[in-house]
Write a protein that holds these residues in place. Sequence first.
Motif, PDB file in Angstrom:
ATOM      1  N   LYS A 119       1.080  -0.882   0.051  1.00  0.00           N
ATOM      2  CA  LYS A 119      -0.290  -0.310   0.304  1.00  0.00           C
ATOM      3  C   LYS A 119       0.644   1.128   0.078  1.00  0.00           C
ATOM      4  CE  LYS A 119      -3.740   2.321   2.762  1.00  0.00           C
ATOM      5  NZ  LYS A 119      -3.159   3.196   3.383  1.00  0.00           N
ATOM      6  N   VAL A 120       1.618   1.251   0.985  1.00  0.00           N
ATOM      7  CA  VAL A 120       2.739   2.462   1.114  1.00  0.00           C
ATOM      8  C   VAL A 120       3.472   2.331  -0.020  1.00  0.00           C
ATOM      9  CG1 VAL A 120       5.267   3.385   1.934  1.00  0.00           C
ATOM     10  CG2 VAL A 120       3.286   2.359   3.209  1.00  0.00           C
ATOM     11  N   ALA A 121       4.010   1.600  -0.708  1.00  0.00           N
ATOM     12  CA  ALA A 121       5.072   1.839  -2.404  1.00  0.00           C
ATOM     13  C   ALA A 121       4.329   2.138  -3.826  1.00  0.00           C
ATOM     14  CB  ALA A 121       5.677   0.575  -2.749  1.00  0.00           C
ATOM     15  N   ARG A 122       2.343   1.938  -3.474  1.00  0.00           N
ATOM     16  CA  ARG A 122       1.725   2.581  -4.214  1.00  0.00           C
ATOM     17  C   ARG A 122       1.365   3.672  -4.456  1.00  0.00           C
ATOM     18  NH1 ARG A 122      -3.588  -1.041  -6.811  1.00  0.00           N
ATOM     19  NH2 ARG A 122      -3.578   0.536  -8.691  1.00  0.00           N
ATOM     20  N   GLU A 123       0.843   4.625  -2.976  1.00  0.00           N
ATOM     21  CA  GLU A 123       1.016   4.968  -2.662  1.00  0.00           C
ATOM     22  C   GLU A 123       2.292   6.998  -3.178  1.00  0.00           C
ATOM     23  OE1 GLU A 123      -0.383   5.488   1.423  1.00  0.00           O
ATOM     24  OE2 GLU A 123      -2.153   4.724   1.017  1.00  0.00           O
ATOM     25  N   ALA A 124       2.932   5.618  -3.169  1.00  0.00           N
ATOM     26  CA  ALA A 124       4.392   7.084  -2.909  1.00  0.00           C
ATOM     27  C   ALA A 124       4.528   6.799  -4.543  1.00  0.00           C
ATOM     28  CB  ALA A 124       5.159   5.956  -2.576  1.00  0.00           C
ATOM     29  N   TYR A 125       4.176   5.725  -5.322  1.00  0.00           N
ATOM     30  CA  TYR A 125       4.190   5.943  -7.329  1.00  0.00           C
ATOM     31  C   TYR A 125       3.492   6.502  -7.641  1.00  0.00           C
ATOM     32  CZ  TYR A 125       4.652   4.147 -11.819  1.00  0.00           C
ATOM     33  OH  TYR A 125       4.455   3.283 -13.126  1.00  0.00           O
ATOM     34  N   GLU A 126       2.034   6.257  -6.622  1.00  0.00           N
ATOM     35  CA  GLU A 126       0.629   7.359  -7.845  1.00  0.00           C
ATOM     36  C   GLU A 126       1.723   8.705  -7.924  1.00  0.00           C
ATOM     37  OE1 GLU A 126      -2.019   5.194  -5.993  1.00  0.00           O
ATOM     38  OE2 GLU A 126      -2.879   3.730  -7.671  1.00  0.00           O
ATOM     39  N   ALA A 127       1.686   8.960  -5.927  1.00  0.00           N
ATOM     40  CA  ALA A 127       2.289  10.202  -5.363  1.00  0.00           C
ATOM     41  C   ALA A 127       3.351  11.270  -6.756  1.00  0.00           C
ATOM     42  CB  ALA A 127       2.209  10.460  -4.568  1.00  0.00           C
ATOM     43  N   ALA A 128       3.552   9.576  -7.162  1.00  0.00           N
ATOM     44  CA  ALA A 128       5.298  10.763  -8.012  1.00  0.00           C
ATOM     45  C   ALA A 128       4.261  10.709  -9.349  1.00  0.00           C
ATOM     46  CB  ALA A 128       6.024   9.382  -7.890  1.00  0.00           C
ATOM     47  N   LEU A 129       3.914  10.160 -10.400  1.00  0.00           N
ATOM     48  CA  LEU A 129       3.374   9.940 -11.579  1.00  0.00           C
ATOM     49  C   LEU A 129       2.360  11.376 -11.346  1.00  0.00           C
ATOM     50  CD1 LEU A 129       1.901   6.676 -11.337  1.00  0.00           C
ATOM     51  CD2 LEU A 129       3.287   8.110 -13.141  1.00  0.00           C
ATOM     52  N   LYS A 130       1.456  11.495 -10.417  1.00  0.00           N
ATOM     53  CA  LYS A 130       0.578  12.811 -10.393  1.00  0.00           C
ATOM     54  C   LYS A 130       1.210  13.735 -10.451  1.00  0.00           C
ATOM     55  CE  LYS A 130      -3.390  14.316  -7.458  1.00  0.00           C
ATOM     56  NZ  LYS A 130      -4.254  14.402  -6.330  1.00  0.00           N
ATOM     57  N   ALA A 131       2.469  13.716  -9.458  1.00  0.00           N
ATOM     58  CA  ALA A 131       3.465  14.805  -9.444  1.00  0.00           C
ATOM     59  C   ALA A 131       3.728  15.197 -10.884  1.00  0.00           C
ATOM     60  CB  ALA A 131       4.448  14.984  -8.735  1.00  0.00           C
ATOM     61  N   ASN A 132       4.319  14.939 -11.829  1.00  0.00           N
ATOM     62  CA  ASN A 132       4.768  14.458 -12.836  1.00  0.00           C
ATOM     63  C   ASN A 132       4.193  14.353 -13.820  1.00  0.00           C
ATOM     64  OD1 ASN A 132       7.139  14.264 -14.522  1.00  0.00           O
ATOM     65  ND2 ASN A 132       6.641  12.338 -15.212  1.00  0.00           N
ATOM     66  N   LYS A 133       2.514  13.739 -14.031  1.00  0.00           N
ATOM     67  CA  LYS A 133       1.836  14.145 -15.203  1.00  0.00           C
ATOM     68  C   LYS A 133       1.357  15.101 -16.199  1.00  0.00           C
ATOM     69  CE  LYS A 133      -3.365  12.222 -15.332  1.00  0.00           C
ATOM     70  NZ  LYS A 133      -4.585  12.805 -14.758  1.00  0.00           N
ATOM     71  N   ASP A 134       1.631  16.569 -15.851  1.00  0.00           N
ATOM     72  CA  ASP A 134       1.298  17.514 -16.738  1.00  0.00           C
ATOM     73  C   ASP A 134       2.267  18.070 -17.180  1.00  0.00           C
ATOM     74  OD1 ASP A 134      -0.907  17.526 -15.582  1.00  0.00           O
ATOM     75  OD2 ASP A 134      -0.895  19.158 -14.084  1.00  0.00           O
ATOM     76  N   ARG A 135       4.140  17.267 -16.825  1.00  0.00           N
ATOM     77  CA  ARG A 135       5.241  17.803 -17.638  1.00  0.00           C
ATOM     78  C   ARG A 135       5.520  17.211 -19.206  1.00  0.00           C
ATOM     79  NH1 ARG A 135       8.991  17.655 -12.623  1.00  0.00           N
ATOM     80  NH2 ARG A 135       7.988  18.546 -10.669  1.00  0.00           N
ATOM     81  N   SER A 136       5.606  17.897 -20.209  1.00  0.00           N
ATOM     82  CA  SER A 136       6.283  17.048 -20.996  1.00  0.00           C
ATOM     83  C   SER A 136       7.021  16.413 -21.184  1.00  0.00           C
ATOM     84  CB  SER A 136       5.760  18.041 -22.226  1.00  0.00           C
ATOM     85  OG  SER A 136       7.051  19.021 -21.863  1.00  0.00           O
ATOM     86  N   GLN A 137       7.856  16.106 -20.597  1.00  0.00           N
ATOM     87  CA  GLN A 137       9.204  16.070 -20.115  1.00  0.00           C
ATOM     88  C   GLN A 137      10.085  15.874 -19.276  1.00  0.00           C
ATOM     89  OE1 GLN A 137      11.784  16.215 -23.364  1.00  0.00           O
ATOM     90  NE2 GLN A 137      13.322  15.029 -22.546  1.00  0.00           N
ATOM     91  N   ALA A 138       9.536  14.899 -18.062  1.00  0.00           N
ATOM     92  CA  ALA A 138      10.304  14.814 -17.173  1.00  0.00           C
ATOM     93  C   ALA A 138      11.699  14.978 -17.162  1.00  0.00           C
ATOM     94  CB  ALA A 138      10.177  12.884 -16.202  1.00  0.00           C
ATOM     95  N   ALA A 139      12.623  15.278 -16.110  1.00  0.00           N
ATOM     96  CA  ALA A 139      13.714  15.984 -16.384  1.00  0.00           C
ATOM     97  C   ALA A 139      14.252  14.395 -15.638  1.00  0.00           C
ATOM     98  CB  ALA A 139      13.910  16.607 -14.405  1.00  0.00           C
ATOM     99  N   ALA A 140      16.450  13.740 -15.732  1.00  0.00           N
ATOM    100  CA  ALA A 140      16.684  12.752 -15.526  1.00  0.00           C
ATOM    101  C   ALA A 140      15.925  12.106 -13.912  1.00  0.00           C
ATOM    102  CB  ALA A 140      17.955  12.700 -15.604  1.00  0.00           C
TER     103      ALA A 140
END
Length: 543
Positions: A225-246
Amino acid sequence: MPPFDVLRRLARLAVAAWCIGIGGCQGMYLHNADRAAVATTARKSIDTVDIAAISKIEQENLARLLEEEVNAIEARSRLVATLAVLDLAASDQSVAHHYQDALQKMELALGTRNMLDLQNASDCKISLKAEVGRNQVHRVSLVSGYGVKKLPACEPKMPQSIPYPDNLPESEQKKFAAAYQTYAKSCETIESMCKSPLAGGEFEAARKKAEETRATIAEARNDLKVAREAYEAALKANKDRSQAAASTAKDLQDKADDLLGAVNKLAKVSPSAANQIKGSALVDLLTAAAGGKADSTDADLAPALEIAKSIPSLAQSINTARAQRAQVPVSHLLLALNNLTIQAERDERLRALDEEEISVHERKADAMAAQADLWKEYSNSLCNLVLLSANKAHPNRPCATIGLPEKVPDPPAKVSCTVSFAPEAKVDPVPVDDCVLGKSWRALFTEDLKSDQSRQLNEAAAAYLHARLIAYNYTVEEFRRIAIDHRRAAVRSEAALRQWKNLVSVPASELEGYYGGGIKPEALADFIVKAFGFTAIAIGVAQ
């Protein structure tokens, strides 16, 4: 170009795109009656393999075998009891000699000749059950009341404290610490109680193993549950970016790896729980496919795709789809989902057998306790008979043993004996010069005994005969435990056969569909929804 030709080419492109989208065909397949007939024949041949019927016969044969084994053991028990009746009624053997033989039988069955050991073990077993019940109340209070996610399983030396639950108010921390100390003390009490095999050592070991397994599963679920929440939070934070930084891309990949590792960890301790998680992910992907939203680059589907990657047969398909920015083949998802359904049914049946085995261990412990009670009754009644026949006062304390010479004369003759009591009774042993046990059972049954003496004689005989009648109840339960192992093997074999059939039948069905005209696009969504409905129930993804 004529409009008709344009429309025809567009139609072909649409069909080709649909084929590529569902991943079921790697090019255009024209209708071919001969190949369709061959595929149909292959599918029908596969369908004729009735795995359910094969498994049913195997389970029925196992049940018949167990029934015959139990009948044989029960017949032996009746024979032993009958011979015991004849021995008491017709034998000239002295009761003293019979008592020594009985103690030997008791030692073989229960591991001791000391009646006080049996009394203490029996009392402890009752106390242990009560303490286990209290311990469960403490556990529920900590897990449900305070939200503890990693509560240690019981062991001889418990941690003196554990971290406070997240967001626990300072005003509640003292109460929480006290509640944990109560739980830890209860655990230590349980671990130190009842070390005699009579107390149900096998049952306690099975119970403890089940408890530890549940705690490990709860911990693995929480990590997931913790791992999924952390991954989903990272995805959400990066969702509107056209290209993620390295650095962001690396963070996403690290969190994806953590999520995959958490699923695999759960699968090691509880395949059934992991299959629920995996099944839910596949249902999400299939539902998206039914709505035309199964793009492997879709951020909303990323967690489901990462979880699905834990299924070996899908890992390559998902990686390939992502590299090609394409859709994961629906046929691959369906194959994996069917396989998970089979595994889920297998795991549920195995879980039920595990619970059944714990019950068998408990009945084995109860069978030993029942024998112990009868041996105590047998010995105490003979102690009373000895004292009453010698006109000795009884201290109203449990009898420990009846001391007899190493070589008891047989046939009956005059013999001395000593009746001993529990040390805590602080009563000296009572010696008896002319012990009534020097006589035979047959002689005592025919004597004109006083009513209290006759009652003790009859109670001793009844307890002994009953003990002999149930002597093999423990053995019956052991055969039931062995049968559970056989049934486990049969369940696993059936699941393996069903997985094999799933592996070959899905491609055969696809070939039949392709060569016969293919699956109609408008029917795909309905087909997936129906599959979703079935498998969601079978796997229990809603749990």
